[in-house]
Design a protein around this motif. Sequence first.
Motif, PDB file in Angstrom:
ATOM      1  N   LYS A 208       0.824  -1.210   0.000  1.00  0.00           N
ATOM      2  CA  LYS A 208       0.000   0.000   0.000  1.00  0.00           C
ATOM      3  C   LYS A 208       0.863   1.268   0.000  1.00  0.00           C
ATOM      4  CE  LYS A 208      -3.877  -2.278   2.329  1.00  0.00           C
ATOM      5  NZ  LYS A 208      -4.902  -2.159   3.391  1.00  0.00           N
TER       6      LYS A 208
ATOM      7  N   TYR B  30     -12.989  -1.658  -3.156  1.00  0.00           N
ATOM      8  CA  TYR B  30     -13.431  -1.822  -1.768  1.00  0.00           C
ATOM      9  C   TYR B  30     -14.938  -1.678  -1.610  1.00  0.00           C
ATOM     10  CZ  TYR B  30      -8.657  -2.055   0.067  1.00  0.00           C
ATOM     11  OH  TYR B  30      -7.373  -2.439   0.370  1.00  0.00           O
TER      12      TYR B  30
ATOM     13  N   PHE C 140     -14.896   3.229   8.190  1.00  0.00           N
ATOM     14  CA  PHE C 140     -13.549   3.542   7.714  1.00  0.00           C
ATOM     15  C   PHE C 140     -13.460   3.633   6.183  1.00  0.00           C
ATOM     16  CE2 PHE C 140     -13.820  -1.087   8.459  1.00  0.00           C
ATOM     17  CZ  PHE C 140     -13.533  -1.562   7.183  1.00  0.00           C
TER      18      PHE C 140
ATOM     19  N   ASP D  35      -4.881   1.277  11.570  1.00  0.00           N
ATOM     20  CA  ASP D  35      -5.725   0.222  11.010  1.00  0.00           C
ATOM     21  C   ASP D  35      -5.957   0.423   9.515  1.00  0.00           C
ATOM     22  OD1 ASP D  35      -5.802  -0.752  13.535  1.00  0.00           O
ATOM     23  OD2 ASP D  35      -7.861  -0.135  13.965  1.00  0.00           O
ATOM     24  N   THR D  36      -5.857   1.666   9.052  1.00  0.00           N
ATOM     25  CA  THR D  36      -6.006   1.937   7.622  1.00  0.00           C
ATOM     26  C   THR D  36      -4.662   1.854   6.914  1.00  0.00           C
ATOM     27  OG1 THR D  36      -7.863   3.410   8.075  1.00  0.00           O
ATOM     28  CG2 THR D  36      -6.832   3.599   5.906  1.00  0.00           C
TER      29      THR D  36
ATOM     30  N   HIS E 144      -1.974  -5.594   1.602  1.00  0.00           N
ATOM     31  CA  HIS E 144      -3.260  -6.257   1.434  1.00  0.00           C
ATOM     32  C   HIS E 144      -3.002  -7.659   0.904  1.00  0.00           C
ATOM     33  CE1 HIS E 144      -7.385  -7.063   0.136  1.00  0.00           C
ATOM     34  NE2 HIS E 144      -6.842  -7.523  -0.973  1.00  0.00           N
TER      35      HIS E 144
END
Length: 148
Positions: free
Chosen positions: A10, A51, A59, A114-115, A120
């Motif tokens: 990411k 997503y 979120f 958390d983001t 991923h």
Amino acid sequence: VLQLTLAVIKPDAVAHPVMLEALHQRILDNNFVIVKCKDLVWRRQDSERFYAEHSGRFFYQRLVEFMASGPMRAYLLAREDAIRHWRELMGPTKVFRARYTAPESIRGQFGLTDTRNTTHGSDSIESARREIDFFFPDFCMEEWMDKE
Ligand code: CMP
């Protein structure tokens, strides 16, 4: 038997060249075969589409914004039990859980929030199929399986 999975580095991790290199090495050290690899930047609508299943979660906005905030790197990886192995390497999604329960994992070591959690990975055979097609639309899974 070999299994395919989709792994993404990411924007938070790609922004740090040392981290990016460390993650690349981690992939090689764990016996994954890199079938394909590409660097890309998402537009906001790519992020929203990928997503979509999370739309409505608290979120979602910050997630889609973050994922379109800079370059990332996608890997198509092959290995025996690839989906499980990559998820185990990443560690838990939530950074506090990762720190405490899996400090050696990628997120345990490098996760910020958390983001902004570095990586991923597909969570099932079905999502691997969908996600591989999303990032590598020219890749033909059936053809690849036949060659193996
Ligand atoms: P990922 O594996 O890409 O799948 C969905 C993403 O949503 C996840 O990693 C996180 O980046 C993000 N996410 C999941 N849960 C939360 C949360 N509780 N707060 C913020 N972001 C989250």
